[in-house]
Motif scaffolding. Structure first.
Motif, PDB file in Angstrom:
ATOM      1  N   THR A   1       1.035  -1.141   0.046  1.00  0.00           N
ATOM      2  CA  THR A   1       0.114   0.022  -0.051  1.00  0.00           C
ATOM      3  C   THR A   1       0.980   1.463   0.016  1.00  0.00           C
ATOM      4  OG1 THR A   1      -0.078  -0.277   2.598  1.00  0.00           O
ATOM      5  CG2 THR A   1      -1.959  -1.053   1.135  1.00  0.00           C
ATOM      6  N   THR A   2       2.098   1.044  -0.581  1.00  0.00           N
ATOM      7  CA  THR A   2       3.049   2.341  -0.283  1.00  0.00           C
ATOM      8  C   THR A   2       3.310   2.651  -1.855  1.00  0.00           C
ATOM      9  OG1 THR A   2       4.095   1.403   1.417  1.00  0.00           O
ATOM     10  CG2 THR A   2       5.351   2.892   0.373  1.00  0.00           C
ATOM     11  N   GLY A   3       3.469   3.906  -2.247  1.00  0.00           N
ATOM     12  CA  GLY A   3       3.855   4.520  -3.561  1.00  0.00           C
ATOM     13  C   GLY A   3       4.238   5.822  -3.416  1.00  0.00           C
ATOM     14  N   ARG A   4       4.400   6.458  -4.601  1.00  0.00           N
ATOM     15  CA  ARG A   4       4.992   7.783  -4.909  1.00  0.00           C
ATOM     16  C   ARG A   4       3.830   8.961  -5.488  1.00  0.00           C
ATOM     17  NH1 ARG A   4       9.475   5.062  -6.191  1.00  0.00           N
ATOM     18  NH2 ARG A   4      11.109   5.395  -4.864  1.00  0.00           N
ATOM     19  N   LEU A   5       2.957   8.275  -6.352  1.00  0.00           N
ATOM     20  CA  LEU A   5       2.156   8.931  -7.254  1.00  0.00           C
ATOM     21  C   LEU A   5       0.941   8.930  -6.298  1.00  0.00           C
ATOM     22  CD1 LEU A   5       3.057   8.633 -10.930  1.00  0.00           C
ATOM     23  CD2 LEU A   5       3.424  10.823  -9.583  1.00  0.00           C
ATOM     24  N   LEU A   6       0.160   7.901  -7.034  1.00  0.00           N
ATOM     25  CA  LEU A   6      -1.339   7.775  -6.496  1.00  0.00           C
ATOM     26  C   LEU A   6      -1.344   7.599  -5.105  1.00  0.00           C
ATOM     27  CD1 LEU A   6      -4.095   7.715  -7.955  1.00  0.00           C
ATOM     28  CD2 LEU A   6      -3.962   5.312  -8.025  1.00  0.00           C
ATOM     29  N   PHE A   7      -0.681   6.378  -4.777  1.00  0.00           N
ATOM     30  CA  PHE A   7      -0.769   6.058  -3.298  1.00  0.00           C
ATOM     31  C   PHE A   7      -0.470   7.348  -2.395  1.00  0.00           C
ATOM     32  CE2 PHE A   7       0.365   1.382  -3.846  1.00  0.00           C
ATOM     33  CZ  PHE A   7      -1.085   1.049  -4.746  1.00  0.00           C
ATOM     34  N   ALA A   8       0.715   8.138  -2.824  1.00  0.00           N
ATOM     35  CA  ALA A   8       0.875   9.338  -1.940  1.00  0.00           C
ATOM     36  C   ALA A   8      -0.050  10.387  -2.150  1.00  0.00           C
ATOM     37  CB  ALA A   8       2.225   9.853  -2.623  1.00  0.00           C
ATOM     38  N   ALA A   9      -0.787  10.537  -3.260  1.00  0.00           N
ATOM     39  CA  ALA A   9      -1.739  11.539  -3.387  1.00  0.00           C
ATOM     40  C   ALA A   9      -3.036  11.081  -2.444  1.00  0.00           C
ATOM     41  CB  ALA A   9      -2.274  11.603  -4.769  1.00  0.00           C
ATOM     42  N   TYR A  10      -3.303   9.418  -2.183  1.00  0.00           N
ATOM     43  CA  TYR A  10      -4.428   9.227  -1.466  1.00  0.00           C
ATOM     44  C   TYR A  10      -4.143   9.306  -0.168  1.00  0.00           C
ATOM     45  CZ  TYR A  10      -8.388   6.362  -0.207  1.00  0.00           C
ATOM     46  OH  TYR A  10      -9.349   5.879   0.317  1.00  0.00           O
ATOM     47  N   TRP A  11      -2.850   9.340   0.219  1.00  0.00           N
ATOM     48  CA  TRP A  11      -2.374   9.411   1.609  1.00  0.00           C
ATOM     49  C   TRP A  11      -2.359  10.905   1.992  1.00  0.00           C
ATOM     50  CZ3 TRP A  11       2.110  12.403   3.245  1.00  0.00           C
ATOM     51  CH2 TRP A  11       2.545  12.230   4.569  1.00  0.00           C
ATOM     52  N   ARG A  12      -2.139  11.725   1.042  1.00  0.00           N
ATOM     53  CA  ARG A  12      -2.361  13.342   1.454  1.00  0.00           C
ATOM     54  C   ARG A  12      -3.733  13.785   1.620  1.00  0.00           C
ATOM     55  NH1 ARG A  12       2.120  13.492  -2.220  1.00  0.00           N
ATOM     56  NH2 ARG A  12       0.667  13.618  -4.188  1.00  0.00           N
ATOM     57  N   ASN A  13      -4.702  12.794   0.998  1.00  0.00           N
ATOM     58  CA  ASN A  13      -6.109  12.993   1.039  1.00  0.00           C
ATOM     59  C   ASN A  13      -6.548  13.088   2.409  1.00  0.00           C
ATOM     60  OD1 ASN A  13      -9.170  12.144   0.570  1.00  0.00           O
ATOM     61  ND2 ASN A  13      -8.630  13.649  -1.027  1.00  0.00           N
ATOM     62  N   ARG A  14      -5.746  12.282   2.952  1.00  0.00           N
ATOM     63  CA  ARG A  14      -6.114  11.890   4.579  1.00  0.00           C
ATOM     64  C   ARG A  14      -7.291  11.464   5.075  1.00  0.00           C
ATOM     65  NH1 ARG A  14      -0.913  12.519   6.715  1.00  0.00           N
ATOM     66  NH2 ARG A  14      -0.049  14.127   6.192  1.00  0.00           N
ATOM     67  N   GLY A  15      -8.025  10.537   4.127  1.00  0.00           N
ATOM     68  CA  GLY A  15      -9.399   9.966   4.473  1.00  0.00           C
ATOM     69  C   GLY A  15     -10.607  10.734   3.853  1.00  0.00           C
ATOM     70  N   LYS A  16     -10.116  12.301   3.564  1.00  0.00           N
ATOM     71  CA  LYS A  16     -11.450  13.056   3.043  1.00  0.00           C
ATOM     72  C   LYS A  16     -12.268  12.599   2.275  1.00  0.00           C
ATOM     73  CE  LYS A  16      -8.627  16.886   2.927  1.00  0.00           C
ATOM     74  NZ  LYS A  16      -8.189  18.029   2.154  1.00  0.00           N
ATOM     75  N   ALA A  17     -11.579  11.961   1.272  1.00  0.00           N
ATOM     76  CA  ALA A  17     -12.505  11.413   0.106  1.00  0.00           C
ATOM     77  C   ALA A  17     -13.375  10.254   0.565  1.00  0.00           C
ATOM     78  CB  ALA A  17     -11.564  10.792  -0.945  1.00  0.00           C
ATOM     79  N   LEU A  18     -12.690   9.340   1.362  1.00  0.00           N
ATOM     80  CA  LEU A  18     -13.409   8.107   1.923  1.00  0.00           C
ATOM     81  C   LEU A  18     -14.821   8.571   2.790  1.00  0.00           C
ATOM     82  CD1 LEU A  18     -13.654   5.205   2.202  1.00  0.00           C
ATOM     83  CD2 LEU A  18     -12.204   5.192   4.146  1.00  0.00           C
ATOM     84  N   ASP A  19     -14.497   9.551   3.525  1.00  0.00           N
ATOM     85  CA  ASP A  19     -15.390  10.212   4.408  1.00  0.00           C
ATOM     86  C   ASP A  19     -16.734  10.873   3.591  1.00  0.00           C
ATOM     87  OD1 ASP A  19     -14.027   9.472   6.531  1.00  0.00           O
ATOM     88  OD2 ASP A  19     -13.280  11.458   7.069  1.00  0.00           O
ATOM     89  N   ALA A  20     -16.333  11.431   2.411  1.00  0.00           N
ATOM     90  CA  ALA A  20     -17.373  12.045   1.660  1.00  0.00           C
ATOM     91  C   ALA A  20     -18.032  10.976   0.850  1.00  0.00           C
ATOM     92  CB  ALA A  20     -16.473  13.079   0.879  1.00  0.00           C
ATOM     93  N   ILE A  21     -17.276   9.977   0.638  1.00  0.00           N
ATOM     94  CA  ILE A  21     -17.924   9.028  -0.224  1.00  0.00           C
ATOM     95  C   ILE A  21     -19.138   8.232   0.832  1.00  0.00           C
ATOM     96  CG2 ILE A  21     -17.665   6.842  -1.322  1.00  0.00           C
ATOM     97  CD1 ILE A  21     -14.812   8.011  -2.672  1.00  0.00           C
ATOM     98  N   MET A  22     -18.807   7.932   1.998  1.00  0.00           N
ATOM     99  CA  MET A  22     -19.359   7.414   2.815  1.00  0.00           C
ATOM    100  C   MET A  22     -20.567   8.176   3.123  1.00  0.00           C
ATOM    101  SD  MET A  22     -18.167   4.278   3.220  1.00  0.00           S
ATOM    102  CE  MET A  22     -19.084   3.794   4.919  1.00  0.00           C
TER     103      MET A  22
END
Lengths: 203, 602
Positions: A160-181
């Motif tokens: 679950t580690t990466g530089r591009l997409l994974f890092a972007a998702y990491w930077r998002n800090r779960g905001k997207a997941l919360d919003a989707i939920m």
């Protein structure tokens, strides 16, 4: 007979059945959350090869494999890498643990995958490297780190580690997941209302 | 989606679909391992031990029963000598495949009954495992398919998706089937054991075996306890034994736990480890070995040292050899019978097919004709052309039920009819072609000649053209309107045959002409032709005159006849006269002459 909505698969079906506009609305909300992550990842893709690596840039010439593999090492083409960074709202295939993913972020291009994952297994290069230059792996990974360090978005280690997409998702800090939920909850309520309306009509 | 994609699944949902196999595997393991676990480490009450004991005894009983059934089956097919080996083989296979011995024994018995060979049955059971793993069928179904295939019934093989047609499968012998199955399902069994479900099955087997082993021990214990034949006594002792064991295990566990709480008691843990090892060492088999050691030397295992034992072993080897030979012989007999049966079936099928085909052809051909054999024979005896001859011969062949000849003649007739139709069309088109300056006369003439030759029609082409009012010059290949028809005796067509020279002479003599005139006439001499025409005119005139004479004579002969009636006696009334005249007429008719009566004459 009671109407049962089970899971997100069922929710999407119910949204589609009761009112396609509800589904569109739901999808729009989800898209609105996924798109910034993808855009963030895209913004990290440099126009020239990271670390100014010589001879990696795509010149349009077809590369030939220099190893036993049929596929050659991919050229660095920023537009292709950006194109490969995308998302999907389609249900994908069931994995071996029995789960299906409802919303997925992708890094599809080969060069993008290399940038994403290089060094996450062996941060100083692989000991099995067959390169004439013993430091080739370390130098390459160092160049990739110019884009940004490896980030583990889920805390589950290498996968679950990466530089591009994974890092972007990491930077998002779960905001997207919360919003989707939240969007799912809203949609769920909406479906409930539609079901009640239908019941009244039938009654 | 390629498997190498880098992706993040945001929200997932578990779907049960596709996980039934895993559920099954868990379920199987749960059945045996759960109950075992209950007694070993989870619940150590006396009731639990009693409940588990019941199950273990039941499992052991079932195992013993299936062993006995297999032994009886082997006895029945003359393989009693191999009981021990077979049991060992089944135990080994069970451990390797994860299939319980309760399933393997009936399967082996079934194969042994069919093949009569231990070696062959072992091979086929191994193959059945591979096929079972590869096809998803249970092992007993696969063994069913194999046994049926051994006896020549290849129907079940279709369900294994072997990519062979029914006919190909039927044509194969059993060895070929085995080869194909071995190739197609090679390594499937081993691969299945490597998977998740396979591991679960192996665990299941281990747990079941443990249950059976405990059950066997309990049965032995019960037998020992009820040595005085008192069930009540045995039950009490068994209950007491169960309670005692449960209390001991609970107490031991309590002791270990409490000791563990005491600081510096790690050494004691090791002591209990040692005790655990000792307890586990005290198994029935180890006890038996210990007993052996106490009793002293009892033998050399499988190596026979006495003469009688050596004889027994030799006899067993001989028996095995004989059984294998008998099995081989039986298999050869079955193969031979199958081949013979297949051959007979093929022959019968071919004969039936041929008969059906012939009946069909004859029925079809019969529709074309309704004449009987006599009419055909009479017609063939007469003068007929080629097409008619073919038709008649075809009809005769149909009546004779000579299909081969009928087919040949039918073909010839179709060709001949087509050729005749084409000839008729060409001849009909001649009139139109005369006025056409672009008409292809050479082509048309050549084709007509070919058709005449094909149809074996001996009428000269010039005659055919003449019948259409056309004159054909074959040298110049020109066709003109016929203004005068010259009769050439060489080309006179009589009853389908060209008249011979003799026939020509006969014809000429019938005209009353001298032979030299006839020769000149035949050569086309204009004077002779003119003479013949004049002669013909003279003959015609003579014939006319003769006709007139004949007519006049006929008229004369058919004139009124006066009958002179001489009345003897007196005629007093008209009735008397009529009666006399009638009598005279009757008398006249009696002479056989005709009499024309006209009313006016009377």
């Amino acid at each position: 007979m009671p109407v049962v909505v089970e899971g997100i698969v069922g929710l999407r079906k119910a949204l589609r059945n009761y009112d396609t506009n509800l589904l569109k609305e739901f999808d729009t909300k989800v898209r609105a959350e996924l798109k910034p992550i993808v855009n963030d990842a895209k913004s990290k893709v440099p126009n020239s090869p990271p670390g100014n690596l010589y001879n990696w840039k795509d010149t349009g010439r077809e590369r030939k494999s220099r190893t036993g593999r049929a596929r050659a090492f991919p050229s660095y083409n920023p537009s292709l890498i950006k194109k490969g960074l995308t998302y999907s709202l389609a249900k994908n295939r069931q994995d071996k643990t029995g789960f299906v993913s409802m919303f997925t972020l992708f890094n599809r291009s080969a060069a993008g995958a290399i940038i994403e994952t290089a060094g996450r297994a062996n941060p100083s290069g692989s000991s099995r490297s067959e390169s004439n230059n013993p430091n080739a792996g370390r130098i390459f990974i160092g160049a990739m780190n110019d884009i940004g360090g490896l980030k583990d978005y889920k805390g589950q280690g290498q996968k679950t580690t990466g530089r591009l997409l994974f890092a972007a998702y990491w930077r998002n800090r779960g905001k997207a997941l919360d919003a989707i939920m939240k969007a799912i909850d809203v949609a769920n309520v909406q479906v409930g209302r539609e079901i009640d309306k239908s019941k009244k009509l039938v009654a | 989606m390629a498997s190498s994609d880098i992706l993040i699944n945001i929200i997932g949902q578990f779907q049960k679909k596709g996980f039934t196999e895993a559920d099954k595997a868990f379920g199987k393991l749960e059945k045996s391992a759960k109950s075992l676990g209950r007694v070993i480490g989870v619940s150590l009450s006396a009731a639990a031990i009693t409940a588990y004991s019941k199950k273990a005894i039941s499992a052991a009983n079932a195992d013993i029963k299936s062993q006995r059934l297999l032994a009886v089956s082997l006895n029945n097919v003359g393989l009693a000598y191999a009981k021990v080996d077979v049991e060992q083989f089944i135990q080994r296979l069970q451990e390797q495949t994860g299939i319980l011995d309760d399933e393997l024994r009936p399967a082996f018995a079934q194969l042994a009954q069919i093949t009569g060979s231990v070696r062959r049955s072992q091979e086929l059971l191994g193959l059945a495992f591979d096929v079972s793993a590869g096809s998803g069928k249970d092992i007993n179904s696969v063994v069913d398919i194999l046994t049926k295939a051994f006896l020549g019934n290849t129907k079940g093989l279709k369900t294994l998706n072997l990519a062979y047609t029914d006919a190909e499968l039927k044509a194969m012998d059993f060895n070929q089937v085995v080869t194909i199955l071995s190739q197609q399902f090679a390594g499937q069994g081993a691969a299945s054991v490597e998977g998740f479900e396979g591991k679960m099955n192996l665990l299941n087997v281990a747990a079941s075996n443990a249950t059976e082993t405990i059950g066997v021990s309990l049965i032995t214990a019960l037998e020992m306890l009820s040595a005085d034949n008192s069930i009540e006594s045995a039950t009490k002792k068994m209950k007491g034994f169960g309670d005692a064991i449960a209390n001991n295990i609970t107490a031991t566990a309590y002791l270990i736990r409490e000791l563990g709480k005491i600081p510096g008691a790690g050494v004691l843990g090791n002591i209990f480890g040692f005790i655990e090892d000792r307890i586990s060492f005290f198994s029935p088999s180890n006890a038996a070995n210990l007993l052996k050691q106490i009793k002293g030397f009892q033998g050399m295992g499988n190596i026979s040292v006495t003469k009688s034992s050596q004889d027994t072993q030799k006899a067993q080897i001989d028996e095995a050899r004989r059984a294998e030979e008998a099995a081989l012989k039986r298999q050869k007999e079955i193969l031979a019978l199958l081949k013979q049966q297949t051959k007979q079936q093929k022959a019968m099928a071919a004969a039936a097919k041929k008969q059906k085909q012939e009946e069909g052809i004859l029925a079809e051909l019969n529709k074309r004709f309704e004449m009987d054999r006599i009419q055909i024979a009479a017609a063939l005896g007469g003068q007929i052309n080629d097409v008619e001859r073919l038709r008649l011969e075809l009809m005769q062949a149909i009546l004779d039920e000579d299909v081969k000849r009928a087919i040949i003649l039918e073909g010839q007739l179709i060709k001949a009819e087509a050729a005749a139709a084409e000839l008729a069309t060409l001849l009909d088109s001649l009139d139109e072609m005369v006025g056409d300056p672009f008409a292809d006369w050479p082509g048309t003439i050549t084709r007509i000649k070919e058709l005449l030759k094909t149809l074996n029609i001996k009428i000269p082409i010039e005659t055919l053209f003449a019948e259409k009012g056309l004159k054909l010059d074959q040298e110049k290949m020109t066709v003109t309107k016929l203004e005068r028809m010259d009769v050439n005796a060489n080309n006179v067509y009589i009853n389908g045959q060209v008249a011979s020279q003799a026939a020509t002479a006969t014809a000429a003599s019938s005209l009353g002409l001298p032979a030299d005139i006839v020769d000149l006439f035949l050569a086309g001499d204009p004077t002779a032709i003119h003479a013949v025409e004049q002669n013909a005119l003279a003959n015609a005139a003579l014939a006319d005159a003769e006709l007139l004479l004949a007519d006049s004579m006929l008229l004369e002969s058919s004139g009124d006849t006066n009958i002179t009636v001489i009345v003897e006696g007196n005629v007093t009334t008209a009735e008397d006269l009529a009666e006399v005249i009638t009598d005279i007429q009757y008398t006249y008719q009696k002479t056989g002459k005709g009499l024309l009566l006209q009313s006016r004459a009377i």
